[in-house]
Motif scaffolding. Structure first.
Motif, PDB file in Angstrom:
ATOM      1  N   GLU A  81       0.835  -1.207   0.000  1.00  0.00           N
ATOM      2  CA  GLU A  81       0.000   0.000   0.000  1.00  0.00           C
ATOM      3  C   GLU A  81       0.870   1.257   0.000  1.00  0.00           C
ATOM      4  O   GLU A  81       0.627   2.198  -0.762  1.00  0.00           O
ATOM      5  N   MET A  82       1.894   1.276   0.842  1.00  0.00           N
ATOM      6  CA  MET A  82       2.786   2.428   0.934  1.00  0.00           C
ATOM      7  C   MET A  82       3.574   2.628  -0.361  1.00  0.00           C
ATOM      8  O   MET A  82       3.711   3.757  -0.858  1.00  0.00           O
ATOM      9  N   LEU A  83       4.061   1.534  -0.954  1.00  0.00           N
ATOM     10  CA  LEU A  83       4.827   1.637  -2.197  1.00  0.00           C
ATOM     11  C   LEU A  83       3.945   2.112  -3.353  1.00  0.00           C
ATOM     12  O   LEU A  83       4.400   2.857  -4.223  1.00  0.00           O
ATOM     13  N   CYS A  84       2.680   1.690  -3.357  1.00  0.00           N
ATOM     14  CA  CYS A  84       1.742   2.174  -4.384  1.00  0.00           C
ATOM     15  C   CYS A  84       1.509   3.674  -4.257  1.00  0.00           C
ATOM     16  O   CYS A  84       1.420   4.388  -5.267  1.00  0.00           O
ATOM     17  N   GLU A  85       1.405   4.167  -3.039  1.00  0.00           N
ATOM     18  CA  GLU A  85       1.209   5.597  -2.825  1.00  0.00           C
ATOM     19  C   GLU A  85       2.401   6.386  -3.366  1.00  0.00           C
ATOM     20  O   GLU A  85       2.248   7.511  -3.859  1.00  0.00           O
ATOM     21  N   ILE A  86       3.590   5.791  -3.297  1.00  0.00           N
ATOM     22  CA  ILE A  86       4.790   6.472  -3.807  1.00  0.00           C
ATOM     23  C   ILE A  86       4.814   6.444  -5.333  1.00  0.00           C
ATOM     24  O   ILE A  86       5.014   7.474  -5.981  1.00  0.00           O
ATOM     25  N   CYS A  87       4.603   5.275  -5.928  1.00  0.00           N
ATOM     26  CA  CYS A  87       4.840   5.155  -7.383  1.00  0.00           C
ATOM     27  C   CYS A  87       3.587   5.361  -8.222  1.00  0.00           C
ATOM     28  O   CYS A  87       3.690   5.538  -9.437  1.00  0.00           O
ATOM     29  N   GLN A  88       2.384   5.326  -7.605  1.00  0.00           N
ATOM     30  CA  GLN A  88       1.146   5.629  -8.328  1.00  0.00           C
ATOM     31  C   GLN A  88       1.044   4.843  -9.648  1.00  0.00           C
ATOM     32  O   GLN A  88       0.970   5.421 -10.745  1.00  0.00           O
ATOM     33  N   PRO A  89       1.001   3.507  -9.589  1.00  0.00           N
ATOM     34  CA  PRO A  89       0.951   2.729 -10.833  1.00  0.00           C
ATOM     35  C   PRO A  89      -0.352   2.927 -11.602  1.00  0.00           C
ATOM     36  O   PRO A  89      -1.422   3.113 -11.011  1.00  0.00           O
ATOM     37  N   LYS A 134      -0.376  -8.714  -0.473  1.00  0.00           N
ATOM     38  CA  LYS A 134      -0.130  -8.519  -1.897  1.00  0.00           C
ATOM     39  C   LYS A 134      -1.326  -7.861  -2.586  1.00  0.00           C
ATOM     40  O   LYS A 134      -1.162  -7.079  -3.529  1.00  0.00           O
ATOM     41  N   SER A 135      -2.532  -8.166  -2.086  1.00  0.00           N
ATOM     42  CA  SER A 135      -3.746  -7.622  -2.700  1.00  0.00           C
ATOM     43  C   SER A 135      -3.900  -6.127  -2.466  1.00  0.00           C
ATOM     44  O   SER A 135      -4.807  -5.503  -3.045  1.00  0.00           O
ATOM     45  N   GLU A 136      -3.040  -5.543  -1.667  1.00  0.00           N
ATOM     46  CA  GLU A 136      -3.061  -4.086  -1.511  1.00  0.00           C
ATOM     47  C   GLU A 136      -2.822  -3.388  -2.838  1.00  0.00           C
ATOM     48  O   GLU A 136      -3.295  -2.267  -3.054  1.00  0.00           O
ATOM     49  N   LEU A 137      -2.140  -4.054  -3.773  1.00  0.00           N
ATOM     50  CA  LEU A 137      -1.977  -3.499  -5.121  1.00  0.00           C
ATOM     51  C   LEU A 137      -3.333  -3.429  -5.815  1.00  0.00           C
ATOM     52  O   LEU A 137      -3.671  -2.414  -6.447  1.00  0.00           O
ATOM     53  N   TYR A 138      -4.128  -4.490  -5.711  1.00  0.00           N
ATOM     54  CA  TYR A 138      -5.465  -4.477  -6.299  1.00  0.00           C
ATOM     55  C   TYR A 138      -6.321  -3.361  -5.700  1.00  0.00           C
ATOM     56  O   TYR A 138      -7.064  -2.668  -6.407  1.00  0.00           O
ATOM     57  N   GLN A 139      -6.225  -3.195  -4.398  1.00  0.00           N
ATOM     58  CA  GLN A 139      -7.033  -2.175  -3.724  1.00  0.00           C
ATOM     59  C   GLN A 139      -6.675  -0.778  -4.208  1.00  0.00           C
ATOM     60  O   GLN A 139      -7.557   0.053  -4.448  1.00  0.00           O
ATOM     61  N   PHE A 140      -5.375  -0.528  -4.382  1.00  0.00           N
ATOM     62  CA  PHE A 140      -4.952   0.792  -4.879  1.00  0.00           C
ATOM     63  C   PHE A 140      -5.483   1.015  -6.295  1.00  0.00           C
ATOM     64  O   PHE A 140      -6.041   2.073  -6.602  1.00  0.00           O
TER      65      PHE A 140
END
Length: 427
Positions: free
Chosen positions: A158-166, A192-198
């Motif tokens: 979740e934190m890495l998604c907030e940084i890179c905004q895929p 891992k599903s935190e990527l799906y949520q983002f």
């Protein structure tokens, strides 16, 4: 200090450095901290070695205006990376999963770089430091960015998604990796599903292997692009998969003969095909990119040394990847097969059970010689005549001259800390 002000320092630099021993002229040095080091102490050395500026978070190390004082150097690095990402007109694909992340990332790069100026995570720089460094390596000429994201506990993706905004995302699989940090298999799936949520909350798109029932179910209500084996309703339908021992796949009118070992790598190849087709890479160029990809860095490499053939897959191991590698190894029609298997790390309370399961998984394959190395496997030693157990690599090394006959076919696999690639020096 505002992000834009720090960004201006970055634009004046030649790139980011976090190691004062590896400074290049006009770098922006970021003084990070760890349990056993304090980068602030090396800020002056970084400047003396050619850095133009140094970001620090302890006032006593600020000597002049070249030293940029912030509240927290790591947070400043992450904020800088996020700000930079949002200045670029770039499509970013976020990638995570328990197994196969790095290989899949390299395959996607091999395909997309046939059409676009593409940059991707270098090696496995995929954590809270590596992801910002990856983003900061992108520039205005970059058209496609592939960002690998690793995690060993909840909320990290979740934190890495907030940084890179895929803009797009792909999860290779949910496996038994980092069980200690995630708190078991269900924790892995959730983390891992935190990527799906983002991606869902930002109306972005996922690539999905519909052969994976868990992933198929979790993404049914998301914007998705699908692929699968003998799945004609998917965006990409893989019509044939073979391993002999290299993976060969067929889709539409195209056959791809890869240099990758093992059926478990077929999904990695299929994902790269799907992503390439979505972005308009021709089948011919997809084929060229994938057939010219040669694995390295101890990942699914097929080697020959003296009279022996070797599958070297010693970069990492967990119960899922070990099971997949062994399943493939069992199916190969080779003579004198030998499996050299090292302990699997970061399994927490499930470590003993998982090592015992793996020994049991091998038990009835009497045509294969097994060498188990490490204290966790050693705790489950038995009297099976085709199995030997060594508590340390040094013990295995001492016994080695009597263990491997000529013209053997070897599988070498274990966690990174076991360094089983050392076996090559014994052959």
């Amino acid at each position: 200090m505002e992000r834009k002000e720090i960004y201006n320092y970055f634009l004046q630099s030649s790139g980011i450095a976090t190691d004062n021993r590896k400074i290049q002229k006009d770098n922006l040095f970021v003084a990070l901290k760890g349990d056993n080091f304090n980068g602030n102490k090396f800020a002056l050395s970084a400047i003396e070695n050619g850095a133009k500026f140094a970001i620090i978070d302890e006032a006593e190390y600020k000597i002049d205006d070249r030293f940029i004082l912030v509240d927290n150097s790591l947070t400043a690095l992450q904020d800088l990376a996020n700000f930079h990402r949002n200045q670029l007109n770039i499509t970013i694909i976020g990638l995570t999963g328990s197994n196969g992340k790095t290989t899949t990332k390299e395959l996607i790069y091999a395909v997309l770089s046939q059409k676009f100026n593409t940059k991707a995570t270098i090696g496995n720089l995929n954590n809270h430091i590596g992801v910002p460094l990856t983003l900061l390596s992108f520039d205005t000429s970059t058209e496609m960015g592939i960002v690998e994201m690793g995690a060993n506990h909840q909320k990290e993706i979740e934190m890495l998604c907030e940084i890179c905004q895929p803009d797009y995302g792909y999860i290779t699989n949910f496996g038994k990796a980092h069980l200690e940090g995630f708190g078991g298999t269900e924790g892995v799936i959730k983390g891992k599903s935190e990527l799906y949520q983002f991606l869902s909350s930002n109306n972005k798109t996922v690539f999905v292997n519909t052969d994976d029932s868990i992933q198929n179910e979790k993404t049914e209500n998301l914007k998705r692009i699908t692929f699968g084996y003998n799945a004609p309703n998917n965006f990409v339908n893989i019509t044939n998969i073979e391993t002999n021992p290299m993976v060969k796949i067929e889709f539409e009118d195209t056959t791809i003969q890869s240099h990758l070992i093992g059926l478990y790598n077929a999904n990695n190849i299929n994902a790269a095909v799907t992503i390439g087709k979505h972005f308009g890479v021709s089948n011919e160029k997809i084929k060229f990119g994938l057939e010219n990809y040669i694995p390295n860095n101890n990942r699914s490499q097929l080697l020959e040394k003296n009279s022996n053939k070797i599958i070297l897959d010693a970069y990492n191991a967990n119960p899922s990847s070990m099971n997949a590698a062994l399943t493939n190894f069992f199916q190969l029609e080779e003579q004198n097969k030998v499996a050299i298997l090292g302990d699997m790390f970061e399994l927490g309370n499930e470590s003993s059970e998982e090592h015992n399961k793996l020994v049991a998984f091998c038990f009835h394959h009497e045509d294969i010689k097994f060498h188990f190395i490490g204290k966790d496997f050693f705790a489950h030693k038995n009297a099976n005549t085709n199995m030997t157990f060594h508590e340390t690599f040094e013990s295995f090394q001492s016994a080695f001259p009597n263990q491997i006959s000529e013209n053997s076919f070897l599988l070498i696999k274990g966690s990174r800390g076991m360094s089983l690639e050392r076996t090559l020096d014994l052959l």
